[in-house]
Design a protein around this motif. Structure first.
Motif, PDB file in Angstrom:
ATOM      1  N   ASP A 295       0.800  -1.222   0.000  1.00 54.84           N
ATOM      2  CA  ASP A 295       0.000   0.000   0.000  1.00 54.84           C
ATOM      3  C   ASP A 295       0.834   1.274   0.000  1.00 54.84           C
ATOM      4  OD1 ASP A 295      -2.309  -1.446   0.008  1.00 54.84           O
ATOM      5  OD2 ASP A 295      -2.670  -1.262   2.166  1.00 54.84           O
ATOM      6  N   CYS A 296       2.149   1.134  -0.118  1.00 54.58           N
ATOM      7  CA  CYS A 296       3.029   2.308  -0.051  1.00 54.58           C
ATOM      8  C   CYS A 296       2.734   3.249  -1.226  1.00 54.58           C
ATOM      9  CB  CYS A 296       4.489   1.876  -0.078  1.00 54.58           C
ATOM     10  SG  CYS A 296       5.653   3.258  -0.034  1.00 54.58           S
ATOM     11  N   HIS A 297       2.619   4.536  -0.931  1.00 54.85           N
ATOM     12  CA  HIS A 297       2.385   5.531  -1.968  1.00 54.85           C
ATOM     13  C   HIS A 297       3.601   5.693  -2.875  1.00 54.85           C
ATOM     14  CE1 HIS A 297      -1.118   6.370   0.397  1.00 54.85           C
ATOM     15  NE2 HIS A 297      -1.529   7.241  -0.498  1.00 54.85           N
ATOM     16  N   TYR A 298       4.736   5.202  -2.427  1.00 51.70           N
ATOM     17  CA  TYR A 298       5.967   5.296  -3.213  1.00 51.70           C
ATOM     18  C   TYR A 298       6.417   3.907  -3.655  1.00 51.70           C
ATOM     19  CZ  TYR A 298       5.570   9.867  -1.209  1.00 51.70           C
ATOM     20  OH  TYR A 298       5.072  11.091  -0.827  1.00 51.70           O
ATOM     21  N   GLN A 299       5.474   3.039  -3.858  1.00 46.42           N
ATOM     22  CA  GLN A 299       5.641   1.692  -4.408  1.00 46.42           C
ATOM     23  C   GLN A 299       6.243   0.690  -3.418  1.00 46.42           C
ATOM     24  OE1 GLN A 299       4.296   0.983  -7.450  1.00 46.42           O
ATOM     25  NE2 GLN A 299       3.622   3.104  -7.404  1.00 46.42           N
ATOM     26  N   GLU A 300       7.493   0.897  -3.021  1.00 45.33           N
ATOM     27  CA  GLU A 300       8.148  -0.106  -2.190  1.00 45.33           C
ATOM     28  C   GLU A 300       8.908   0.487  -1.009  1.00 45.33           C
ATOM     29  OE1 GLU A 300      12.164  -0.865  -4.756  1.00 45.33           O
ATOM     30  OE2 GLU A 300      10.374  -1.919  -5.395  1.00 45.33           O
ATOM     31  N   GLY A 301       8.515   1.682  -0.596  1.00 45.92           N
ATOM     32  CA  GLY A 301       9.196   2.334   0.518  1.00 45.92           C
ATOM     33  C   GLY A 301       9.147   1.517   1.801  1.00 45.92           C
ATOM     34  N   ASN A 302       7.979   0.922   2.076  1.00 46.92           N
ATOM     35  CA  ASN A 302       7.879   0.165   3.323  1.00 46.92           C
ATOM     36  C   ASN A 302       8.732  -1.111   3.309  1.00 46.92           C
ATOM     37  OD1 ASN A 302       6.197  -1.002   1.492  1.00 46.92           O
ATOM     38  ND2 ASN A 302       4.322  -0.644   2.649  1.00 46.92           N
ATOM     39  N   TYR A 303       8.967  -1.663   2.116  1.00 44.64           N
ATOM     40  CA  TYR A 303       9.874  -2.817   2.056  1.00 44.64           C
ATOM     41  C   TYR A 303      11.298  -2.392   2.381  1.00 44.64           C
ATOM     42  CZ  TYR A 303       5.978  -5.231  -0.159  1.00 44.64           C
ATOM     43  OH  TYR A 303       4.757  -5.784  -0.409  1.00 44.64           O
ATOM     44  N   LYS A 304      11.686  -1.210   1.912  1.00 40.61           N
ATOM     45  CA  LYS A 304      13.009  -0.680   2.260  1.00 40.61           C
ATOM     46  C   LYS A 304      13.100  -0.446   3.759  1.00 40.61           C
ATOM     47  CE  LYS A 304      13.885   1.624  -2.115  1.00 40.61           C
ATOM     48  NZ  LYS A 304      13.990   2.911  -2.817  1.00 40.61           N
ATOM     49  N   THR A 305      12.020   0.069   4.331  1.00 38.14           N
ATOM     50  CA  THR A 305      11.994   0.319   5.772  1.00 38.14           C
ATOM     51  C   THR A 305      12.176  -0.981   6.551  1.00 38.14           C
ATOM     52  OG1 THR A 305      10.530   2.192   5.423  1.00 38.14           O
ATOM     53  CG2 THR A 305      10.630   1.298   7.657  1.00 38.14           C
ATOM     54  N   LEU A 306      11.487  -2.018   6.133  1.00 32.32           N
ATOM     55  CA  LEU A 306      11.595  -3.302   6.816  1.00 32.32           C
ATOM     56  C   LEU A 306      13.038  -3.808   6.790  1.00 32.32           C
ATOM     57  CD1 LEU A 306      10.330  -5.713   8.256  1.00 32.32           C
ATOM     58  CD2 LEU A 306       9.765  -6.659   6.008  1.00 32.32           C
ATOM     59  N   ARG A 307      13.670  -3.749   5.627  1.00 31.61           N
ATOM     60  CA  ARG A 307      15.073  -4.188   5.530  1.00 31.61           C
ATOM     61  C   ARG A 307      15.977  -3.317   6.404  1.00 31.61           C
ATOM     62  NH1 ARG A 307      13.571  -4.722  -0.051  1.00 31.61           N
ATOM     63  NH2 ARG A 307      14.495  -2.696  -0.499  1.00 31.61           N
ATOM     64  N   ARG A 308      15.725  -2.019   6.388  1.00 33.77           N
ATOM     65  CA  ARG A 308      16.553  -1.086   7.155  1.00 33.77           C
ATOM     66  C   ARG A 308      16.398  -1.315   8.663  1.00 33.77           C
ATOM     67  NH1 ARG A 308      15.725   4.589   4.962  1.00 33.77           N
ATOM     68  NH2 ARG A 308      16.911   3.725   3.244  1.00 33.77           N
ATOM     69  N   VAL A 309      15.172  -1.540   9.117  1.00 34.45           N
ATOM     70  CA  VAL A 309      14.937  -1.754  10.551  1.00 34.45           C
ATOM     71  C   VAL A 309      15.608  -3.050  11.013  1.00 34.45           C
ATOM     72  CG1 VAL A 309      13.148  -2.304  12.264  1.00 34.45           C
ATOM     73  CG2 VAL A 309      12.890  -0.327  10.766  1.00 34.45           C
ATOM     74  N   THR A 310      15.564  -4.068  10.169  1.00 37.62           N
ATOM     75  CA  THR A 310      16.244  -5.328  10.515  1.00 37.62           C
ATOM     76  C   THR A 310      17.734  -5.074  10.747  1.00 37.62           C
ATOM     77  OG1 THR A 310      14.631  -6.564   9.205  1.00 37.62           O
ATOM     78  CG2 THR A 310      16.710  -7.684   9.721  1.00 37.62           C
ATOM     79  N   LEU A 311      18.344  -4.298   9.882  1.00 36.36           N
ATOM     80  CA  LEU A 311      19.765  -3.969  10.050  1.00 36.36           C
ATOM     81  C   LEU A 311      19.987  -3.066  11.263  1.00 36.36           C
ATOM     82  CD1 LEU A 311      20.850  -3.383   6.350  1.00 36.36           C
ATOM     83  CD2 LEU A 311      21.496  -5.278   7.833  1.00 36.36           C
TER      84      LEU A 311
END
Length: 134
Positions: free
Chosen positions: A69-85
């Motif tokens: 549902d991200c308005h920027y296509q895949e921003g939340n997937y980037k967030t998930l990867r970033r938070v894991t790191l």
């Protein structure tokens, strides 16, 4: 009694609107969060999280749109990867990974926002104050 300070980085489109809904609906929830609006959860840089902890936050909350549902296509997937790191990095700095939380909350989920903030505040309260030594 210890009252935790929680910095909340919220996506403008979903979680911030969910927080707004909780507020305008007069839902009761822990007042420990300080909301900061971002255009997308993916715009929250690890330096923002470190700044929050360095500035006295006991917990950091990131809220974004549900996957897909991200308005920027895949921003939340980037967030998930970033938070894991970030959680791994925070452990290296002596900060428990429970002090950083990521949730997907839509604009229509004011109740979920309120419940999540209550849960996270209780979790941080149980961890106690962050004793960060720089």
């Amino acid at each position: 009694m210890f009252e935790p300070k929680i910095i909340c980085f919220l996506c403008k489109w979903c979680t911030y609107a969910g927080a707004d809904l909780a507020g305008t609906s007069r839902m009761k929830y822990a007042p420990n969060g300080i909301n900061i609006r971002f255009l997308c959860s993916s715009r929250v840089d690890p330096q923002h999280v470190l700044w929050a902890f360095k500035s006295g936050a006991d917990g950091v909350f990131l809220g974004g749109c549900h996957p897909g549902d991200c308005h920027y296509q895949e921003g939340n997937y980037k967030t998930l990867r970033r938070v894991t790191l970030m959680k791994k990095m925070l452990q290296q700095l002596g900060i428990e990974d429970g002090r950083l939380r990521l949730e997907w909350i839509s604009a229509a989920q004011g109740r979920k926002f309120a419940q999540t903030m209550d849960e996270f505040t209780a979790q941080i309260r149980a961890l106690g104050p962050l004793k960060l030594q720089l």
